[in-house]
Design a protein around this motif. Structure first.
Motif, mmCIF file in Angstrom:
data_model
loop_
_atom_site.group_PDB
_atom_site.id
_atom_site.type_symbol
_atom_site.label_atom_id
_atom_site.label_comp_id
_atom_site.label_asym_id
_atom_site.label_seq_id
_atom_site.Cartn_x
_atom_site.Cartn_y
_atom_site.Cartn_z
ATOM 1 N N SER A 84 0.821 -1.214 0.000
ATOM 2 C CA SER A 84 0.000 0.000 0.000
ATOM 3 C C SER A 84 0.851 1.259 0.000
ATOM 4 O O SER A 84 0.486 2.268 -0.617
ATOM 5 N N ARG A 85 1.992 1.211 0.691
ATOM 6 C CA ARG A 85 2.870 2.391 0.686
ATOM 7 C C ARG A 85 3.510 2.611 -0.678
ATOM 8 O O ARG A 85 3.797 3.735 -1.069
ATOM 9 N N ALA A 86 3.760 1.529 -1.426
ATOM 10 C CA ALA A 86 4.397 1.647 -2.746
ATOM 11 C C ALA A 86 3.412 2.012 -3.843
ATOM 12 O O ALA A 86 3.824 2.428 -4.932
ATOM 13 N N GLU A 87 2.119 1.866 -3.585
ATOM 14 C CA GLU A 87 1.112 2.084 -4.626
ATOM 15 C C GLU A 87 1.126 3.503 -5.205
ATOM 16 O O GLU A 87 1.067 3.673 -6.432
ATOM 17 N N PRO A 88 1.212 4.587 -4.405
ATOM 18 C CA PRO A 88 1.253 5.936 -5.000
ATOM 19 C C PRO A 88 2.440 6.141 -5.936
ATOM 20 O O PRO A 88 2.308 6.746 -7.004
ATOM 21 N N GLY A 89 3.593 5.634 -5.529
ATOM 22 C CA GLY A 89 4.769 5.767 -6.391
ATOM 23 C C GLY A 89 4.614 5.011 -7.690
ATOM 24 O O GLY A 89 5.046 5.471 -8.754
ATOM 25 N N ARG A 90 3.978 3.839 -7.617
ATOM 26 C CA ARG A 90 3.760 3.048 -8.837
ATOM 27 C C ARG A 90 2.809 3.763 -9.785
ATOM 28 O O ARG A 90 3.045 3.815 -10.997
#
Length: 424
Positions: free
Chosen positions: A297-303
């Motif tokens: 979930s933390r990596a989702e915005p960057g992706r």
């Protein structure tokens, strides 16, 4: 030092002059070589490449090993007084990267290095285009100086003829004074063109770091009209230009960023192993692992951000292609128009004016023509020469722009035209 391009015959032929000086002249290719060897805008890419290579080496490194020591139950009170009941732990810890993060970092660093080649080529083409433009400014100043010399020669002949007519009582003194005034104006124009010649030469020499450049003496030469290239042929070259190739390099960079962002969704493992000394002298092994929760979930915005940047690149490419095509189309149309008008001036109008001016001179000396009529023809001839030169220079500048847009060599296409004209 002299300057020379591939061909300068057309205007000289109209003026009846032959260029016989070639030794010691600076060719355009030599100017290119000087600038490429000196200019800091190109040298800086070497340092940039070295910096990116260092970044790639750092990206390829594995997570470091951490050596630690921990002392417990020491220097306290009671049973913990001193170090007799202390526990000493020695451990080795590191991070186990998951999701091919190191490969993603390395791919991103390598893609940035690859993109540097396109950036350098774009800068190189822009710089060489500026060299060609400044070189053309020097040639233009020399050609304008030659036209001013021809105008002065015409005015000098007019003063001589007017003086003889005044002395013979065939013309009033005002005719002689008017001719002398026109001669003075021609001298002023010539002096101004010579100053502009020196200024243009210094501007060119500054590109290879020559701040105290010796002024180039005037050379009897003039630029030749370039051949108008086929538009479909040069438009087909756009896809291979650095301005378009950079989008492919940028795509690889953004794809690598997306891959790195996706790898962040896989949590890494922290691990440690070691030994512990227990009270009484016994020893025991230690080991542990830990993993952060919620990595996906933390990596989702960057992706999502990386995906949006990658999707936007295609639109940027389309916009860039449209802009290049529009610029190419406009430059080609203007080039064709300037070449057509200059050709008409050179082949039709200018020869007729020169013939008319010579006939007017003979008529004036014979007393069959007034001074004003002869002076008007002289002015029209000079104006036509300057207009023809302006169109030729503008055509050469447009050719430079076409060559910059299509990443073609900055050579004088007029050589091809001259070669065709020389064929039987």
């Amino acid at each position: 030092m002299y300057l020379r391009t591939a061909a300068f015959a057309a205007l000289l032929a109209a003026c009846g002059v032959v260029d016989a000086r070639a030794e010691g002249e600076l060719a355009l290719d030599a100017a290119f070589a000087r600038v490429e060897a000196f200019h800091p805008d190109l040298k800086i890419f070497r340092q940039t490449a070295a910096g990116l290579a260092a970044e790639a080496d750092r990206a390829a490194q594995k997570p470091p090993l951490t050596l630690g020591a921990e002392l417990e139950n020491a220097f306290g009170r009671g049973a913990a007084a001193g170090v007799g009941g202390a526990e000493l732990s020695l451990n080795l810890a590191s991070l186990l990267e998951r999701g091919d993060k190191r490969a993603a970092r390395t791919a991103l660093a390598q893609s940035r290095i690859a993109a540097l080649d396109s950036a350098r080529e774009i800068k190189r083409l822009d710089l060489l285009a500026e060299v060609a433009r400044r070189y053309l400014d020097v040639v233009a100043a020399q050609a304008l100086t030659r036209i001013a010399e021809l105008d002065r020669e015409q005015r000098t002949r007019t003063v001589e003829a007017a003086t003889r007519r005044v002395q013979a009582g065939a013309s009033p003194a005002s005719v002689q004074l008017a001719a002398q005034a026109q001669q003075s104006r021609a001298e002023i124009d010539l002096a101004r063109n010579r100053r502009e010649n020196r200024t243009a030469w210094r501007r060119l020499a500054l590109l290879w770091g020559e701040r105290e450049a010796e002024p180039a003496p005037p050379v009897v030469q003039a630029p030749v009209l370039p051949v108008v290239p086929d538009f479909a042929a040069i438009a087909a070259l756009l896809d291979a230009t650095p301005d378009i190739a950079r989008f492919a390099d940028e795509r690889r960079v953004r794809e690598a960023r997306l891959q790195l962002a996706q790898s962040e969704a896989t949590a890494d493992l922290n691990w440690s192993v070691g030994v512990r000394r227990l009270p009484g002298g016994d020893w025991g092994l230690l080991g542990g692992v830990s993993m952060p929760l919620g990595a996906s979930s933390r990596a989702e915005p960057g992706r999502r951000a990386a995906q949006a940047e990658l999707a936007a690149l295609e639109l940027e490419r389309e916009s860039g292609e449209l802009g290049l095509y529009a610029t190419l189309s406009e430059a080609h149309a203007r080039l064709a128009g300037d070449v057509a008008e200059a050709t008409e001036l050179r082949e039709t109008l200018l020869p007729r004016l020169i013939a008319a001016e010579r006939a007017a001179e003979q008529a004036y000396r014979a007393g069959a023509l007034s001074y004003l009529e002869w002076a008007q023809l002289q002015a029209e001839t000079t104006t036509a020469r300057r207009r023809e030169l302006d169109l030729t220079l503008q055509a050469q500048r447009l050719l430079i722009e076409l060559q910059r847009l299509t990443a073609q060599p900055f050579t004088d296409a007029a050589a091809t035209r001259a070669a065709k004209d020389d064929q039987p």
